[in-house]
Design an enzyme around this catalytic site. Structure first.
Site, PDB file in Angstrom:
ATOM      1  N   HIS A  24      38.498  45.746  -0.578  1.00  0.00           N
ATOM      2  CA  HIS A  24      38.060  44.810   0.454  1.00  0.00           C
ATOM      3  C   HIS A  24      39.263  44.146   1.132  1.00  0.00           C
ATOM      4  CE1 HIS A  24      34.941  42.675   2.480  1.00  0.00           C
ATOM      5  NE2 HIS A  24      35.109  41.512   1.884  1.00  0.00           N
ATOM      6  N   SER A  54      35.872  39.880   6.244  1.00  0.00           N
ATOM      7  CA  SER A  54      34.677  39.728   5.428  1.00  0.00           C
ATOM      8  C   SER A  54      33.652  38.828   6.128  1.00  0.00           C
ATOM      9  CB  SER A  54      35.066  39.198   4.052  1.00  0.00           C
ATOM     10  OG  SER A  54      33.985  39.242   3.154  1.00  0.00           O
ATOM     11  N   ASP A  73      36.888  44.680   7.624  1.00  0.00           N
ATOM     12  CA  ASP A  73      35.909  44.960   6.582  1.00  0.00           C
ATOM     13  C   ASP A  73      34.790  43.916   6.576  1.00  0.00           C
ATOM     14  OD1 ASP A  73      35.321  47.039   4.778  1.00  0.00           O
ATOM     15  OD2 ASP A  73      35.777  45.777   3.068  1.00  0.00           O
TER      16      ASP A  73
END
Length: 396
Positions: A311, A220, A248
């Protein structure tokens, strides 16, 4: 209003069932798709139906497409709007970081099977004095995402366990929580400066270990932090980190060519990216030398019904490949879409996603995944069960 909403969702669902990921297609493409369906019908009428039959979606494929259309599409529209608002605010300098990263408050945490050791960035070279640190082994350094802390992160816990089970790497986590456990826009603004500070520590580290032994990873916001670390390391030394893995990478506020670009190819000699929530919390567009799309371009992979689950899948997929014997659990093929892959229209060779990804790959790769652990189609549930305690401290 409700009737109009119903008609909208019905249209979305219908187009999805016919053409796959409709939310990523233009109206022109959808129109072309309708024309293609008409042509297919004509072919059927004259007996040329082989390709049409092979392209009929399975019930599972229909379900996954419907789920993404009904659950994820409206959220994706909202997050795209949020992303644009955030970009505009950052460009106008209307948002300032609440906390400016301080080198004294950024730490690296070295994880062994039974212990953790903290080192400030300015003293990272002291890690070589730790008897449990092996300077001959690679050093994997992980940065996690927004609102995660180093002592309360399932990502760090699982990666430490997996790498300690494997035993061929030194695993280190970045403690940047003070600067990412805050308002998202403030956290996003801090990524570049955190990366610059991490680069200071990497300069010290490469004085005692070969640069080729360093592998940076991020999930992230952590992906963008490590991208910045790679760039700033290059600015300082003229050398590129061999590999950065982005799990991601966060989408909101990060757009190429704008105030915050985020990680991109060129930040290391090799940048590999795993997209598990493309278009919502994670970026959809290719950003690395190689980009993997497990489960396709839909924001919700098999087994997920919310964006948080999706996620997290990226790091869960990667962690599964770290365990010995599971390196080839996720086999991908270079392709344009998951649909083409499912229709056997991608003739390329299979390559592993994750720990064993070859560092000479280029392009976009697609693969199918399972809805629950083990997620890899080639994973061995029996082997992973045997390894469930591997990497854990066995002291009484």
């Amino acid at each position: 209003m409700l009737f109009q909403l119903y008609r909208f969702y019905t249209l979305v669902l219908t187009v999805t069932l016919l053409f796959g990921d409709c939310h990523s297609a233009s109206f022109q493409e959808i129109g072309q798709g309708i024309a293609d369906v008409g042509k297919s019908a004509k072919d059927v009428s004259i007996g040329v139906a082989k390709d049409v039959i092979n392209s009929i979606p399975s019930p599972q494929q229909i379900f996954e497409s419907s789920k993404n259309a009904l659950l994820a599409f409206p959220i994706e529209v909202i997050f795209s709007a949020v992303n644009q608002l955030c970009s505009s605010a950052l460009s106008s300098q209307a948002v300032k970081p609440r906390e400016t990263p301080d080198l004294q408050q950024l730490h690296f945490q070295f994880h062994t099977i039974c212990s953790t050791y903290n080192y400030s960035i300015l003293e990272f070279n002291r890690i070589v004095n730790n008897p449990e640190f092996d300077p001959k082994k690679p050093v994997v350094i992980l940065a996690t995402g927004w609102r995660t802390t180093i002592n309360d992160s399932s990502t760090i816990v699982e990666f430490a366990k997996a790498f300690n089970c494997r035993g061929d790497s030194n695993f280190v986590a970045v403690d940047a929580a003070y600067f990412v456990d805050t308002l998202y826009t403030w956290s996003a603004l801090n990524t570049d400066e955190i990366g610059a500070n991490i680069a200071e520590g990497l300069v010290l580290l490469t004085e005692i270990i070969p640069i080729e032994n360093i592998h940076l990873m991020g999930h992230s916001l952590g992906s963008h932090i490590m991208g910045a670390a790679g760039r700033h390391f290059y600015y300082k030394t003229g050398k590129l980190i061999p590999r950065i893995t982005a799990l991601d990478p966060a989408k909101p506020c990060f757009n190429e060519g704008e105030s915050l670009s985020g990680i991109m190819r060129g930040d290391a000699e090799f940048v590999d990216v795993i997209h598990s929530d493309p278009g919502i919390l994670g970026k959809r567009d290719p950003t690395g030398d190689v980009d993997f799309y497990p489960g396709g371009l839909g924001p919700l992979p098999k087994g997920c019904y919310d964006m948080g689950c999706a996620h997290s899948r990226s790091w869960q997929y990667y962690a599964e490949t770290i365990y010995p014997g599971n390196e080839f659990s996720f086999m991908a093929v270079r392709c344009n879409s998951l649909t083409q892959l499912q229709q056997n229209k991608c003739p390329g060779v299979q390559v592993p996603m994750g720990y064993a990804t070859p560092t000479n790959l280029k392009g976009n790769y697609f693969l199918e995944v399972n809805a629950e652990s083990p997620f890899g189609k080639q994973s061995s549930a029996e082997l992973l069960e045997l390894q469930k305690n591997c990497g854990l401290c066995q002291k009484a």
